[in-house]
Design a protein around this motif. Structure first.
Motif, PDB file in Angstrom:
ATOM      1  N   ASN A  56      15.198  19.572  -7.421  1.00 44.76           N
ATOM      2  CA  ASN A  56      14.689  20.840  -7.980  1.00 44.76           C
ATOM      3  C   ASN A  56      13.233  21.089  -7.570  1.00 44.76           C
ATOM      4  O   ASN A  56      12.837  22.238  -7.338  1.00 44.76           O
ATOM      5  CB  ASN A  56      14.821  20.836  -9.499  1.00 44.76           C
ATOM      6  N   ALA A  57      12.461  20.008  -7.471  1.00 42.71           N
ATOM      7  CA  ALA A  57      11.063  20.140  -7.067  1.00 42.71           C
ATOM      8  C   ALA A  57      10.959  20.645  -5.630  1.00 42.71           C
ATOM      9  O   ALA A  57      10.119  21.507  -5.320  1.00 42.71           O
ATOM     10  CB  ALA A  57      10.351  18.798  -7.214  1.00 42.71           C
ATOM     11  N   TRP A  58      11.827  20.117  -4.763  1.00 47.12           N
ATOM     12  CA  TRP A  58      11.823  20.582  -3.375  1.00 47.12           C
ATOM     13  C   TRP A  58      12.326  22.019  -3.264  1.00 47.12           C
ATOM     14  O   TRP A  58      11.859  22.783  -2.410  1.00 47.12           O
ATOM     15  CB  TRP A  58      12.674  19.655  -2.500  1.00 47.12           C
ATOM     16  N   LYS A  59      13.266  22.380  -4.107  1.00 45.90           N
ATOM     17  CA  LYS A  59      13.792  23.753  -4.075  1.00 45.90           C
ATOM     18  C   LYS A  59      12.727  24.783  -4.461  1.00 45.90           C
ATOM     19  O   LYS A  59      12.754  25.924  -3.986  1.00 45.90           O
ATOM     20  CB  LYS A  59      14.996  23.870  -5.018  1.00 45.90           C
ATOM     21  N   THR A  60      11.828  24.392  -5.338  1.00 41.03           N
ATOM     22  CA  THR A  60      10.789  25.329  -5.816  1.00 41.03           C
ATOM     23  C   THR A  60       9.459  25.149  -5.093  1.00 41.03           C
ATOM     24  O   THR A  60       8.490  25.836  -5.408  1.00 41.03           O
ATOM     25  CB  THR A  60      10.583  25.142  -7.336  1.00 41.03           C
TER      26      THR A  60
END
Length: 205
Positions: free
Chosen positions: A28-32
């Protein structure tokens, strides 16, 4: 008899969920992320998803090993039988047939007493007595509880192990958020809970 299969399974699930949560948070961190390029972010996400697949494989293997080990611990290896065991079985069958429709629970128990802790053999005697009891208008489980009460519980334990083994296949699946997956997980945990409950109250003596 005693087992801690439920708590062992729960600890394994908790360990899996901890690692899964960590991987999910990183994905999720990489997605955002707004600093790195899309290609770089997708590469990192793919690496994390590959880790998740490896996690699934590892824990699916662990849960299967746990079930096999617990099954062996609970059911154990078949006891060594005397050389004339098959003759004893044959003689017991003859005595049951001689008693016929008038066979009582006490008579059946006395005839089958040498086999009462050999639940697999008792399960084979069950249809014979069941056939006689039906002719006499009896219900085998209600009328022959002394003889087959423990056998019935043993069969239920085996059936729950079968359900647990079947539903454990692919139990850990990082991407599966489906209703079918949730139902399978519930069936698995219900079977595990039933095994512990039945085994805890099961006396082989």
């Amino acid at each position: 008899m005693k087992t801690e299969i439920k708590s062992k399974v729960q600890k394994l699930i908790e360990s899996y969920n901890e690692v899964k949560k960590d991987i999910t948070e990183k994905i999720n961190a990489w997605k955002t992320d707004v600093i790195y390029s899309l290609d770089y972010r997708e590469e990192k996400i793919k690496e994390l998803e590959d880790q998740a697949l490896q996690l699934d494989d590892l824990f699916n293997k662990k849960i299967k090993e746990l079930i096999v080990k617990e099954r062996e611990s609970i059911i154990g290896e078949p006891e060594k039988t005397p050389a004339d065991y098959q003759i004893q079985i044959s003689n017991a069958l003859k005595f049951l047939e001689l008693a016929g429709e008038k066979l009582t629970d006490d008579q059946a128990y006395n005839i089958l007493k040498p086999f009462v802790t050999d639940f697999e053999t008792m399960a084979l005697f069950k249809p014979v007595v069941e056939g006689l009891s039906k002719k006499g208008g009896l219900d085998i489980w209600n009328q022959f509880n002394k003889t087959f009460g423990k056998t019935e519980k043993f069969i239920v334990i085996l059936n729950n192990f079968r359900v647990a083994e079947e539903t454990a296949d692919g139990l850990f699946n990082f991407k599966d958020l489906s209703l079918a997956g949730s139902i399978r997980s519930k069936m698995f945990m219900d079977a595990i809970g039933d095994i512990e409950k039945l085994v805890t109250g099961f006396d082989v003596a």
